[in-house]
Design a protein around this motif. Sequence first.
Motif, short mmCIF file in Angstrom:
data_model
loop_
_atom_site.label_atom_id
_atom_site.label_comp_id
_atom_site.label_asym_id
_atom_site.label_seq_id
_atom_site.Cartn_x
_atom_site.Cartn_y
_atom_site.Cartn_z
N VAL A 373 9.60 11.38 27.97
CA VAL A 373 10.59 10.62 27.20
C VAL A 373 11.34 9.72 28.17
N LEU A 374 11.36 8.41 27.86
CA LEU A 374 11.99 7.45 28.77
C LEU A 374 12.79 6.44 27.96
N LYS A 375 14.01 6.22 28.42
CA LYS A 375 14.88 5.19 27.83
C LYS A 375 15.36 4.30 28.97
N VAL A 376 15.17 3.00 28.86
CA VAL A 376 15.60 2.06 29.88
C VAL A 376 16.71 1.19 29.31
N VAL A 377 17.84 1.15 30.00
CA VAL A 377 18.98 0.35 29.55
C VAL A 377 19.27 -0.70 30.62
N ARG A 378 19.20 -1.98 30.24
CA ARG A 378 19.42 -3.07 31.19
C ARG A 378 20.79 -3.70 30.95
N PHE A 379 21.48 -3.98 32.05
CA PHE A 379 22.78 -4.63 32.01
C PHE A 379 22.68 -5.98 32.72
N PRO A 380 22.43 -7.07 31.99
CA PRO A 380 22.37 -8.38 32.65
C PRO A 380 23.69 -8.69 33.38
N GLY A 381 23.57 -9.07 34.64
CA GLY A 381 24.75 -9.41 35.43
C GLY A 381 25.38 -8.26 36.16
N ALA A 382 24.89 -7.05 35.94
CA ALA A 382 25.47 -5.87 36.59
C ALA A 382 24.96 -5.73 38.01
N HIS A 383 25.87 -5.51 38.94
CA HIS A 383 25.52 -5.30 40.34
C HIS A 383 25.19 -3.82 40.59
N HIS A 384 24.67 -3.57 41.78
CA HIS A 384 24.13 -2.26 42.14
C HIS A 384 25.13 -1.12 41.93
N GLY A 385 26.38 -1.32 42.30
CA GLY A 385 27.35 -0.24 42.22
C GLY A 385 28.19 -0.22 40.97
N ASP A 386 27.92 -1.13 40.02
CA ASP A 386 28.80 -1.26 38.87
C ASP A 386 28.84 -0.03 37.98
N PHE A 387 27.77 0.77 37.97
CA PHE A 387 27.75 1.95 37.12
C PHE A 387 28.77 3.00 37.56
N LEU A 388 29.30 2.83 38.75
CA LEU A 388 30.31 3.75 39.25
C LEU A 388 31.70 3.12 39.33
N THR A 389 31.78 1.78 39.23
CA THR A 389 33.05 1.12 39.52
C THR A 389 33.58 0.22 38.41
N VAL A 390 32.74 -0.27 37.53
CA VAL A 390 33.16 -1.19 36.47
C VAL A 390 33.29 -0.43 35.16
N ASP A 391 34.45 -0.53 34.52
CA ASP A 391 34.77 0.32 33.38
C ASP A 391 33.73 0.24 32.27
N PHE A 392 33.27 -0.97 31.93
CA PHE A 392 32.31 -1.09 30.85
C PHE A 392 31.04 -0.29 31.14
N ALA A 393 30.51 -0.45 32.36
CA ALA A 393 29.27 0.24 32.72
C ALA A 393 29.50 1.75 32.83
#
Length: 422
Positions: A373-393
Amino acid sequence: MGLYTLAVVAVLLSASRPLRGNCAGDVDNDLLPVVLVPGYGSSQLEARLTAAYEPPAPRCGARKGEGWFRLWPINHTAMRQNPADAPCFADQMSLVYDAVADDYGDAAGVVTRAPFFASTRGLIGWDRLVEQLEATGYRDGETLFGAPYDFRYSVAPRYYGRLAPLIESASSRNRGRPVVLVAHSQGCALAYQFLLSRPLAWRRRFVKHAVLLSAALGGFVEGMNILAAGMDYGLPNLAREATIRLARSQQSALWRLPTPIVFGDRPLVVTPDNNNTTYSAHQITEFLDAIGFPEGVRPYLTRVLPLWEALPPPMVPVTSMIGAGVSTPETFVYGGDGFTGRPKVAYGDGDGNINMASLVAVEKEWSGVEGQVLKVVRFPGAHHGDFLTVDFAVKKVVAEIHEVGRSVKLCSKTGMQRRAMQ
């Protein structure tokens, strides 16, 4: 949503029993235990100096016999005030490769550790994600756990020997519910290889879902430039020799190298000799020789390449969250000064650090595999560390974790309904 317009590519690959051995029983809330595996530089490191330590300068041995002190993260303000301390850090941070044992270790007289194992206190840069998880009911050491490690190494049996019991304990503390494994960057490669090292029955019993953030399961091109040019961690007063040693002495540096299965024959490094030599992922050993790092060839061939000759699916459900559309180094072209000069850089797609070819490797390799089972979620414009630092991500990561928990609750209710009908 602005820059972070969300595009979701969900690949749900049918299997006869995709959740077999992974349904958590009677659950009265949706908080599955979560284990966080950080990326490069995201774990605290402590060191102590023994009598065997031979400092490169007298001031570097000032802490001999004083017990543990913080080695990482660096206090850059203090380093700027006392730039003579930078070479001391470089000396104590560098590893030593033992060619006879084909293994890595601390320099003589230096002992290091990654403190606060099992707690989020040992993680660097995860504050926002931890805070938002805690705001939804998670508690450090109860339902939320950190798995810091010495990021200078890569596959370390002693780390896996601690990670497996941590996952089992997290499950046991939460009535046998399987964990959600959340990893970032280099931690994704570490978590992936860890899962492959465990029996399938263990994976299905203890890991409900793996959430991979900015996964680089094929390495990245900047990894080649780091080995050629060295790394200084932003410190002043470091000679080239020290930056080269910092980069090349770390086992994890070889893990950053682009892999043949992902990057193929595309030119990644170009040098201006008579033949205008190009190096692809298939010529890594030649590249290591060319930059004057022949001692890296053996550990690359024996300890790194065999692990990345294929990307078999882990056979636990996976969500891969990646950035896209950010200029990322794709080819380094060196000039007349060779590898001692500053190269020109050609850019391509990625998240600013990791090339798109590596970010989408899981989608390319695992799509269509029965039972995965695989789900891929793409965030256009998101930088490498944004998943830990940017509120939306960060909120999207938290939402994904809770979505996994809700699926377990639904599984439990469905089971109870079936029992009621019997």
